[in-house]
Design an enzyme around this catalytic site. Structure first.
Site, mmCIF file in Angstrom:
data_model
loop_
_atom_site.group_PDB
_atom_site.id
_atom_site.type_symbol
_atom_site.label_atom_id
_atom_site.label_comp_id
_atom_site.label_asym_id
_atom_site.label_seq_id
_atom_site.Cartn_x
_atom_site.Cartn_y
_atom_site.Cartn_z
ATOM 1 N N ARG A 120 -2.175 -5.790 -8.132
ATOM 2 C CA ARG A 120 -1.195 -6.870 -8.529
ATOM 3 C C ARG A 120 -0.725 -8.165 -9.761
ATOM 4 O O ARG A 120 -0.225 -8.121 -9.463
ATOM 5 C CB ARG A 120 -1.165 -7.340 -6.480
ATOM 6 C CG ARG A 120 -1.225 -6.293 -5.747
ATOM 7 C CD ARG A 120 -1.341 -7.299 -3.886
ATOM 8 N NE ARG A 120 -3.023 -7.362 -4.542
ATOM 9 C CZ ARG A 120 -3.717 -7.337 -3.310
ATOM 10 N NH1 ARG A 120 -3.500 -7.744 -2.108
ATOM 11 N NH2 ARG A 120 -5.197 -7.752 -3.493
ATOM 12 N N SER A 176 -3.254 -7.914 3.136
ATOM 13 C CA SER A 176 -3.017 -7.349 4.530
ATOM 14 C C SER A 176 -4.021 -9.284 4.885
ATOM 15 O O SER A 176 -3.342 -8.963 6.357
ATOM 16 C CB SER A 176 -4.363 -6.606 5.352
ATOM 17 O OG SER A 176 -4.090 -5.719 4.551
ATOM 18 N N HIS A 205 0.781 -1.355 -0.169
ATOM 19 C CA HIS A 205 0.286 0.122 0.119
ATOM 20 C C HIS A 205 1.292 1.176 0.023
ATOM 21 O O HIS A 205 0.650 2.095 -0.464
ATOM 22 C CB HIS A 205 -0.767 -0.201 0.975
ATOM 23 C CG HIS A 205 -1.751 -1.064 1.483
ATOM 24 N ND1 HIS A 205 -1.709 -1.450 2.847
ATOM 25 C CD2 HIS A 205 -2.791 -1.512 0.239
ATOM 26 C CE1 HIS A 205 -2.972 -2.842 2.437
ATOM 27 N NE2 HIS A 205 -3.144 -2.305 1.073
ATOM 28 N N LYS A 262 -15.952 -6.914 6.976
ATOM 29 C CA LYS A 262 -15.194 -7.752 7.515
ATOM 30 C C LYS A 262 -14.461 -8.501 8.664
ATOM 31 O O LYS A 262 -13.587 -8.632 9.021
ATOM 32 C CB LYS A 262 -13.969 -7.437 6.033
ATOM 33 C CG LYS A 262 -14.057 -7.438 5.050
ATOM 34 C CD LYS A 262 -13.274 -7.986 3.826
ATOM 35 C CE LYS A 262 -13.019 -7.100 2.694
ATOM 36 N NZ LYS A 262 -11.491 -6.574 2.405
HETATM 37 O O1 PNS Z 1 -9.513 -2.902 0.620
HETATM 38 P P1 PNS Z 1 -10.377 -3.335 0.008
HETATM 39 O O2 PNS Z 1 -10.808 -3.753 0.869
HETATM 40 O O3 PNS Z 1 -9.680 -4.001 -0.997
HETATM 41 O O4 PNS Z 1 -10.912 -2.053 -0.412
HETATM 42 C C1 PNS Z 1 -12.636 -1.836 -1.180
HETATM 43 C C2 PNS Z 1 -12.934 -0.521 -1.396
HETATM 44 C C3 PNS Z 1 -12.883 0.086 -0.207
HETATM 45 C C4 PNS Z 1 -12.313 0.525 -2.170
HETATM 46 C C5 PNS Z 1 -14.880 -0.909 -2.020
HETATM 47 O O5 PNS Z 1 -14.860 -2.058 -0.910
HETATM 48 C C6 PNS Z 1 -15.366 0.874 -1.733
HETATM 49 O O6 PNS Z 1 -14.996 1.769 -2.039
HETATM 50 N N1 PNS Z 1 -16.446 0.710 -0.956
HETATM 51 C C7 PNS Z 1 -17.037 1.992 -0.865
HETATM 52 C C8 PNS Z 1 -18.624 1.174 -1.073
HETATM 53 C C9 PNS Z 1 -18.821 1.604 -2.523
HETATM 54 O O7 PNS Z 1 -18.395 3.120 -3.334
HETATM 55 N N2 PNS Z 1 -18.740 0.231 -2.948
HETATM 56 C C10 PNS Z 1 -19.217 0.897 -4.396
HETATM 57 C C11 PNS Z 1 -17.561 0.246 -5.248
HETATM 58 S S1 PNS Z 1 -18.684 -0.126 -6.917
#
Ligand code: PNS
Length: 157
Positions: free
Chosen positions: A90, A128, A17, A41
């Site tokens: 990745r 993570s 990150h 989660k």
């Molecule tokens: O580190 P992660 O858990 O892979 O991050 C995922 C994240 C936070 C980028 C994604 O879950 C997100 O954008 N969540 C916010 C809710 C949202 O906007 N959902 C629609 C996305 S298309």
């Protein structure tokens, strides 16, 4: 002012990150690291800790801000006047889900663009969840996460 957002759970932040944050910061006047609050989660680290780790690890980069958000990412972006989502890729396995999210976000707001940065090959296998699993079973995660996270991770587990 060109503002980007690098969103994620950061539970906890890894050196992968941080690599994206360092390189991403060079592309914007300001890069906001958006830490997701409502995380299904059930994160290992509290929101406050996740933010503390990020702030500590990014303190040498002047144009980084760490902020939490809940709800839709594009709403957060609108409030922050940010137009670009930064994501790290990745491996091919990341692509499908990232592609889906990028297209959904574009559908929700066509003015928001998602850009993908290739991860540093040193960290391409890092996540993570994998860090937490290895630490849980006593494996060594030195050099893969910031030292401040390493100390607290072993304490926590
Ligand atoms: O580190 P992660 O858990 O892979 O991050 C995922 C994240 C936070 C980028 C994604 O879950 C997100 O954008 N969540 C916010 C809710 C949202 O906007 N959902 C629609 C996305 S298309």
């Amino acid at each position: 002012m060109k503002i980007g957002v690098y969103p994620g759970s950061f539970d906890p932040v890894t050196n992968g990150h941080l690599d994206i944050i360092e390189r991403g910061a060079k592309l914007f006047d300001k890069l906001i690291v958006g830490v997701l609050i409502n995380n299904n989660k059930s994160p290992l680290f509290s929101l406050e800790k996740r933010i503390e780790f990020l702030e500590y690890s990014c303190k040498g980069i002047p144009n980084i801000e760490v902020e939490s958000f809940s709800g839709l990412l594009i709403e957060f972006m609108k409030n922050k006047n940010a137009k670009t989502i930064v994501k790290g890729l990745r491996a091919v396995s990341d692509f499908e889900y990232e592609f889906q999210m990028a297209l959904m976000n574009r559908k929700l707001n066509p003015e928001i663009e998602t850009i993908f940065m290739m991860t540093n090959n040193k960290y391409s296998y890092l996540s993570s969840s994998l860090i937490k699993e290895v630490a849980k079973f006593g494996g060594c995660v030195k050099g893969l996460i910031p030292e401040i996270v390493e100390k607290e991770l072993y304490k926590k587990i």
